[in-house]
Design a protein around this motif. Structure first.
Motif, PDB file in Angstrom:
ATOM      1  N   ALA A 153      44.668  43.843  47.539  1.00 45.74           N
ATOM      2  CA  ALA A 153      45.329  44.872  46.715  1.00 45.74           C
ATOM      3  C   ALA A 153      46.521  44.305  45.946  1.00 45.74           C
ATOM      4  O   ALA A 153      46.927  44.873  44.935  1.00 45.74           O
ATOM      5  CB  ALA A 153      45.766  46.041  47.591  1.00 45.74           C
ATOM      6  N   GLN A 154      47.060  43.193  46.405  1.00 46.80           N
ATOM      7  CA  GLN A 154      48.200  42.572  45.735  1.00 46.80           C
ATOM      8  C   GLN A 154      47.792  41.792  44.487  1.00 46.80           C
ATOM      9  O   GLN A 154      48.649  41.414  43.693  1.00 46.80           O
ATOM     10  CB  GLN A 154      48.927  41.638  46.702  1.00 46.80           C
ATOM     11  CG  GLN A 154      49.487  42.351  47.900  1.00 46.80           C
ATOM     12  CD  GLN A 154      50.071  41.392  48.905  1.00 46.80           C
ATOM     13  OE1 GLN A 154      50.285  40.224  48.623  1.00 46.80           O
ATOM     14  NE2 GLN A 154      50.329  41.885  50.101  1.00 46.80           N
ATOM     15  N   ASP A 204      46.178  41.225  40.789  1.00 44.86           N
ATOM     16  CA  ASP A 204      45.989  42.038  39.586  1.00 44.86           C
ATOM     17  C   ASP A 204      44.598  41.770  38.991  1.00 44.86           C
ATOM     18  O   ASP A 204      43.831  40.961  39.503  1.00 44.86           O
ATOM     19  CB  ASP A 204      47.100  41.793  38.562  1.00 44.86           C
ATOM     20  CG  ASP A 204      47.145  40.362  38.062  1.00 44.86           C
ATOM     21  OD1 ASP A 204      46.112  39.661  38.107  1.00 44.86           O
ATOM     22  OD2 ASP A 204      48.221  39.930  37.607  1.00 44.86           O
ATOM     23  N   ARG A 230      40.001  46.670  47.440  1.00 47.82           N
ATOM     24  CA  ARG A 230      41.473  46.713  47.520  1.00 47.82           C
ATOM     25  C   ARG A 230      41.958  47.681  48.590  1.00 47.82           C
ATOM     26  O   ARG A 230      42.975  47.437  49.241  1.00 47.82           O
ATOM     27  CB  ARG A 230      42.052  47.078  46.160  1.00 47.82           C
ATOM     28  CG  ARG A 230      41.964  45.952  45.152  1.00 47.82           C
ATOM     29  CD  ARG A 230      42.549  46.357  43.822  1.00 47.82           C
ATOM     30  NE  ARG A 230      42.739  45.197  42.976  1.00 47.82           N
ATOM     31  CZ  ARG A 230      42.286  45.107  41.728  1.00 47.82           C
ATOM     32  NH1 ARG A 230      41.632  46.114  41.183  1.00 47.82           N
ATOM     33  NH2 ARG A 230      42.499  44.027  41.029  1.00 47.82           N
ATOM     34  N   PRO A 234      44.173  44.939  52.328  1.00 49.98           N
ATOM     35  CA  PRO A 234      45.472  45.050  51.651  1.00 49.98           C
ATOM     36  C   PRO A 234      45.922  43.773  50.940  1.00 49.98           C
ATOM     37  O   PRO A 234      46.590  43.844  49.920  1.00 49.98           O
ATOM     38  CB  PRO A 234      46.432  45.416  52.780  1.00 49.98           C
ATOM     39  CG  PRO A 234      45.578  46.036  53.825  1.00 49.98           C
ATOM     40  CD  PRO A 234      44.249  45.353  53.723  1.00 49.98           C
ATOM     41  N   LEU A 235      45.548  42.613  51.457  1.00 56.01           N
ATOM     42  CA  LEU A 235      45.917  41.358  50.805  1.00 56.01           C
ATOM     43  C   LEU A 235      45.328  41.296  49.388  1.00 56.01           C
ATOM     44  O   LEU A 235      45.991  40.873  48.445  1.00 56.01           O
ATOM     45  CB  LEU A 235      45.409  40.173  51.632  1.00 56.01           C
ATOM     46  CG  LEU A 235      45.671  38.790  51.053  1.00 56.01           C
ATOM     47  CD1 LEU A 235      47.167  38.495  51.053  1.00 56.01           C
ATOM     48  CD2 LEU A 235      44.921  37.736  51.834  1.00 56.01           C
TER      49      LEU A 235
END
Length: 109
Positions: free
Chosen positions: A59-60, A62, A52, A56-57
């Motif tokens: 990290a979105q 859950d 994550r 960054p993608l």
């Protein structure tokens, strides 16, 4: 447009890049280190945390959309998979056996 194929390609690149593989960057995964250790939720969580941070993608997403799962094959093989949605990425076979252990063939005569 970013689709599942591109996300898989990003994650494959990350998995195949050793940590600190780019000068001055911590980008990369140490999958071998995870597979050589005792498999635990802490090791899996640390790998997902690093993923994550580096992408960054991802990290979105859950916890219901990204996970690490295992599959036992035969009686002595444990394979580890990274799931991103419905995409399964094979991380390899866990090497958790103890090499100092003596093995005996109970069928020996």
């Amino acid at each position: 447009m970013i689709d599942a194929t591109k996300i898989k390609a990003m994650v494959d690149h990350w998995l195949n890049t050793p940590p600190n593989g780019y000068f001055g960057q911590s980008y990369g995964a140490d999958v071998r280190n995870m597979l050589l250790r005792e498999l635990s939720s802490d090791n899996a969580d640390n790998l997902l945390k690093k993923l994550r941070q580096d992408i960054p993608l991802i990290a979105q997403l859950d916890d219901s959309q990204i996970s690490i799962n295992t599959e036992t094959r035969d009686f002595d093989k444990l394979y580890v998979y990274l799931f991103i949605g419905n995409i399964a990425i094979d991380l390899g076979e866990a090497k958790t056996e103890n090499s100092d252990q003596d093995y005996y063939d109970v069928r020996a005569q």
